[in-house]
Design a protein around this motif. Structure first.
Motif, PDB file in Angstrom:
ATOM      1  N   HIS A  84       9.059  -0.292  -1.420  1.00 52.90           N
ATOM      2  CA  HIS A  84       7.936  -0.716  -0.611  1.00 52.90           C
ATOM      3  C   HIS A  84       7.764  -2.115  -0.989  1.00 52.90           C
ATOM      4  O   HIS A  84       8.181  -2.976  -1.684  1.00 52.90           O
ATOM      5  N   HIS A  86       6.159  -6.138   1.052  1.00 55.04           N
ATOM      6  CA  HIS A  86       5.028  -6.857   1.667  1.00 55.04           C
ATOM      7  C   HIS A  86       5.519  -7.763   2.342  1.00 55.04           C
ATOM      8  O   HIS A  86       6.607  -8.603   2.207  1.00 55.04           O
ATOM      9  N   CYS A 102       5.379  -6.931  -5.668  1.00 62.04           N
ATOM     10  CA  CYS A 102       4.114  -6.224  -5.357  1.00 62.04           C
ATOM     11  C   CYS A 102       2.872  -6.948  -6.225  1.00 62.04           C
ATOM     12  O   CYS A 102       2.868  -6.792  -7.350  1.00 62.04           O
ATOM     13  N   MET A 104      -0.129  -6.346  -6.469  1.00 65.11           N
ATOM     14  CA  MET A 104      -1.171  -5.486  -6.273  1.00 65.11           C
ATOM     15  C   MET A 104      -1.142  -4.156  -7.630  1.00 65.11           C
ATOM     16  O   MET A 104      -2.036  -3.724  -7.896  1.00 65.11           O
ATOM     17  N   HIS A 121      -0.253   1.575   0.101  1.00 63.46           N
ATOM     18  CA  HIS A 121      -1.335   0.527   0.304  1.00 63.46           C
ATOM     19  C   HIS A 121      -0.601  -0.426   1.248  1.00 63.46           C
ATOM     20  O   HIS A 121       0.653  -0.158   1.367  1.00 63.46           O
TER      21      HIS A 121
HETATM   22 ZN   LIG Z   1       2.445  -3.426  -2.782  1.00 64.54          ZN
END
Ligand SMILES: [Zn+2]
Ligand SMILES: [Zn+2]
Length: 134
Positions: A84, A86, A102, A104, A121
């Motif tokens: 994943h 961003h 990430c 987060m 997310h």
């Molecule tokens: Zn993330």
């Protein structure tokens, strides 16, 4: 990517191979029109409507992610590396930059402590890129 490691279940054509190779070599997600221009620059001819059709096929098969990013009127595509990611989006030239990490995770730790089961997310960062900052 060669004909030998061609994904199963997808009929091989030269044009599909060209488009998939371009996608594999992208650093950042691109619009179909940009992918088309890259194939053209490499001296191969795949017409734009074919590029769109091939992209849709790859999205359906999960080989490629189609992203609709805020403030962008056209979708962008990236090769699906099952990791994943961003993106930071420039509000002036609309360039999209892939963020490798990430931010987060710590935040999720906290939510996890609060008994919330997280499945995923989204996060988008927007502002001005290096060239547009002045
Ligand atoms: Zn993330
Ligand atoms: Zn910019």
């Amino acid at each position: 990517l060669t004909r030998n490691d061609w994904p199963e279940g997808i009929k091989w054509t030269k044009q599909r191979e060209i488009v998939l190779t371009v996608l594999e070599n992208l650093c950042d997600p691109q619009r179909a029109a940009e992918i088309y221009l890259t194939t053209e620059r490499s001296g191969q001819t795949v017409c734009l409507s074919t590029v769109y059709r091939i992209l849709e096929l790859y999205v359906q098969r999960g080989l490629v992610n189609k992203l609709n990013i805020m403030n962008q009127d056209t979708a962008v595509y990236e090769f699906n590396r099952l990791k994943h990611k961003h993106y930071a989006v420039c509000m002036r030239c609309r360039k999209i930059i892939t963020l490798e990490s990430c931010p987060m995770n710590e935040f999720f730790q906290e939510l996890g402590d609060n008994d919330f089961q997280i499945l995923g997310h989204t996060l988008e960062v927007y502002g001005y890129c290096k060239d547009c900052r002045m």
